[in-house]
Design a protein around this motif. Structure first.
Motif, PDB file in Angstrom:
ATOM      1  N   ASP A 143      -0.925  -4.197   3.062  1.00 43.06           N
ATOM      2  CA  ASP A 143      -2.300  -4.148   3.558  1.00 43.06           C
ATOM      3  C   ASP A 143      -2.533  -5.246   4.605  1.00 43.06           C
ATOM      4  N   ARG A 144      -3.167  -4.855   5.738  1.00 46.67           N
ATOM      5  CA  ARG A 144      -3.373  -5.784   6.841  1.00 46.67           C
ATOM      6  C   ARG A 144      -4.822  -5.775   7.341  1.00 46.67           C
ATOM      7  N   SER A 145      -5.749  -5.389   6.498  1.00 51.73           N
ATOM      8  CA  SER A 145      -7.142  -5.310   6.940  1.00 51.73           C
ATOM      9  C   SER A 145      -7.663  -6.675   7.404  1.00 51.73           C
ATOM     10  N   THR A 191       0.804  -1.224   0.000  1.00 51.47           N
ATOM     11  CA  THR A 191       0.000   0.000   0.000  1.00 51.47           C
ATOM     12  C   THR A 191       0.832   1.267   0.000  1.00 51.47           C
TER      13      THR A 191
END
Length: 401
Positions: A135-137, A115
Motif C-alpha cells: 500500500d502506497r496511499s 495489498t
C-alpha cells in the motif's frame, strides 16, 4: 501214573511258547535289517545328490590355482598376464538437491501493508515482474506535496530573476549600486537552487514509491512464497520470496577426501533423486577447495537443468565419472598387502616366485587398476599367493588354458 500223564501233556505247551519267542525274535531281527537297508539307501541318495550339485556348481571341472604335481617336485600355479587397458572409473556419492543460484527476495524500500501477491511457489517469473504490492496511499500524497514544492520554488526563482533583470537596467543610471546587484544575484541563485532541491526530493519520493513493489531481480522459478495480503512487512521481515535463477538446479554430492582428488571439473554425473527411477545427466562445475574437519569429506557441485522431478532439499545419489586410466587390471585375489604396502607375486623367466610392489589406482567393477609397478606383460599369480614363498620354483599355468 497220573503225574506222568500231566508231564507228557505239559511238554508240547512249553515247546509252543518257545517257538513263538523264536519267531518273534526273528521278525524283530528282520525288521531291523529292513530299517538298516532303508537308511543305507537314503544316505546313498543324499550323497549322490550332493555330488551332482557340486558338479553343477563347479561347471563339471575344478580349476587348480595352486597344487603340487603328482611326483611332488613342482607346484602348478595359475597366472595371468593382465596387459594394459583403458579403464573408466566411477565414484558413487550421496547428497542433496538445491538451486544452483538461489536468490532471496525481501523488502527493499520502507515496507508497509501488503495489498496484493500475484505469484505462487512453482511459477516462473521474468526479470522485473511484480511479486507483491505494498500500500502506497500515504507515499502518493507525499509525492504530490513534493511536486507542489517544485512549483513554489520555481515561482520564487522566476521572481528573483525578474528583480535582478530590472536592477541591471538601472545600474547604469546610478540608481542601483553594485552591492544591490550582488544581493539580487545571490537571491536569484538561491531560488534556483531551491528548485533543484525540490525536484530531487520529488525524484527520491518517486523512487521510494517504486520500491514499494517487490519485483523479481532475475527470471527464474519461484521456490518459496512467505508473504500474504494484509501482512505488514519491513526491511527486517527477512526473505519473502526465494527464486532459482533460470530454474537451474544442482546436487551437492559429498565424497571422501581421497575420492575428491580424482574428480575433475567438467566430469559427467548421473543423478537419481530418492524415490524416483528417473536419472538426470549433469556436469561437475565446482569441486570444493576445502575438506570438512569432522567427517573428512568434500562437496562436489553437479549442475543440472530444470526438471519438475528435481526438488530442492530432496535427497539423491550420483554416479560420477572419475576419468580414464590406461593401466593393467587385476582381480582382487591377485593383489596382496602387508606392512610394506600392496604387492603381487609374479613368475619370472626362471619360473620362480618374485615379489613386486605395486600401487593400486581406481577401483572398478571388473577389478583393480595398477597405477604403477607393472607394465602388463608379467605373469601375475592369480590366487593362492599366501601359500607361496619368494624364490620358490613353480610351474605356471595361464588362466583359461
Amino acid at each position: 501214573m497220573n503225574y506222568e500223564t500231566r508231564m507228557d501233556s505239559a511238554e508240547p505247551a512249553d515247546r509252543i511258547v518257545m517257538d513263538g519267542r523264536v519267531l518273534e525274535e526273528e521278525a524283530l531281527a528282520e525288521e531291523k535289517g529292513s530299517q538298516r537297508r532303508r537308511l543305507f539307501i537314503v544316505l546313498a541318495v543324499i550323497l549322490a545328490g550332493a555330488l551332482i550339485a557340486a558338479l553343477m556348481f563347479s561347471g563339471g571341472e575344478e580349476e587348480t590355482a595352486f597344487a603340487p604335481e603328482e611326483d611332488g617336485t613342482l607346484a602348478a600355479v595359475t597366472v595371468l598376464a593382465p596387459g594394459a587397458a583403458t579403464l573408466e572409473g566411477t565414484i558413487n556419492a550421496t547428497g542433496t538437491l538445491a538451486a544452483r543460484r538461489e536468490m532471496p527476495v525481501g523488502v527493499v524500500g520502507e515496507g508497509g501493508r501488503v495489498t496484493f501477491v500475484p505469484v505462487e511457489a512453482g511459477q516462473w517469473v521474468r526479470q522485473g515482474q511484480v511479486l507483491a504490492v505494498i500500500d502506497r496511499s500515504v507515499q502518493n500524497q507525499q509525492a504530490e506535496s513534493q511536486a507542489a514544492q517544485i512549483q513554489v520554488a520555481q515561482a520564487d526563482a522566476d521572481l528573483a530573476q525578474a528583480n535582478l533583470d530590472r536592477a541591471l537596467r538601472l545600474v547604469d543610471r546610478g540608481f542601483i549600486s553594485q552591492a544591490d546587484i550582488d544581493q539580487l544575484t545571490a537571491t536569484r541563485d538561491a531560488a534556483v537552487a531551491r528548485v533543484r532541491v525540490a525536484r530531487a526530493q520529488l525524484n527520491e519520493r518517486q523512487a521510494r514509491n517504486a520500491q514499494l513493489n517487490i519485483v523479481a531481480p532475475a527470471a527464474g522459478l519461484v521456490l518459496e512464497r512467505n508473504v500474504e495480503p494484509g501482512q505488514v512487512v519491513s526491511p527486517g521481515s527477512g526473505t519473502l520470496f526465494s527464486i532459482a535463477r533460470g530454474g537451474e538446479m544442482e546436487m551437492l554430492a559429498q565424497v571422501s577426501e581421497e575420492e575428491l582428488a580424482q574428480i575433475p571439473v567438467g566430469a559427467t554425473a548421473r543423478v537419481t533423486p530418492t524415490g524416483s527411477s528417473q536419472s538426470f545427466t549433469g556436469q561437475v562445475w565446482q569441486v570444493s577447495p576445502t575438506i570438512d574437519e569432522q567427517n573428512r569429506q568434500g562437496t562436489v557441485r553437479v549442475a543440472l537443468s530444470y526438471d519438475p522431478a528435481l526438488r530442492p532439499g530432496g535427497f539423491a545419489t550420483a554416479t560420477i565419472a572419475s576419468g580414464t586410466l590406461v593401466a593393467p587390471r587385476l582381480p582382487e585375489s591377485a593383489v596382496l598387502s602387508d606392512d610394506e604396502g600392496s604387492y603381487v607375486l609374479i613368475v619370472n623367466g626362471e619360473d620362480k616366485i618374485e615379489r613386486r610392489n605395486v600401487e593400486v589406482g581406481m577401483i572398478t567393477d571388473d577389478g583393480l587398476a595398477i597405477s604403477s609397478g607393472l607394465d602388463g606383460s608379467e605373469k601375475v599369480v592369480l590366487r593362492a599367493g599366501a601359500f607361496l614363498t619368494e624364490g620358490e620354483t613353480v610351474r605356471p599355468v595361464m588362466a583359461g588354458k
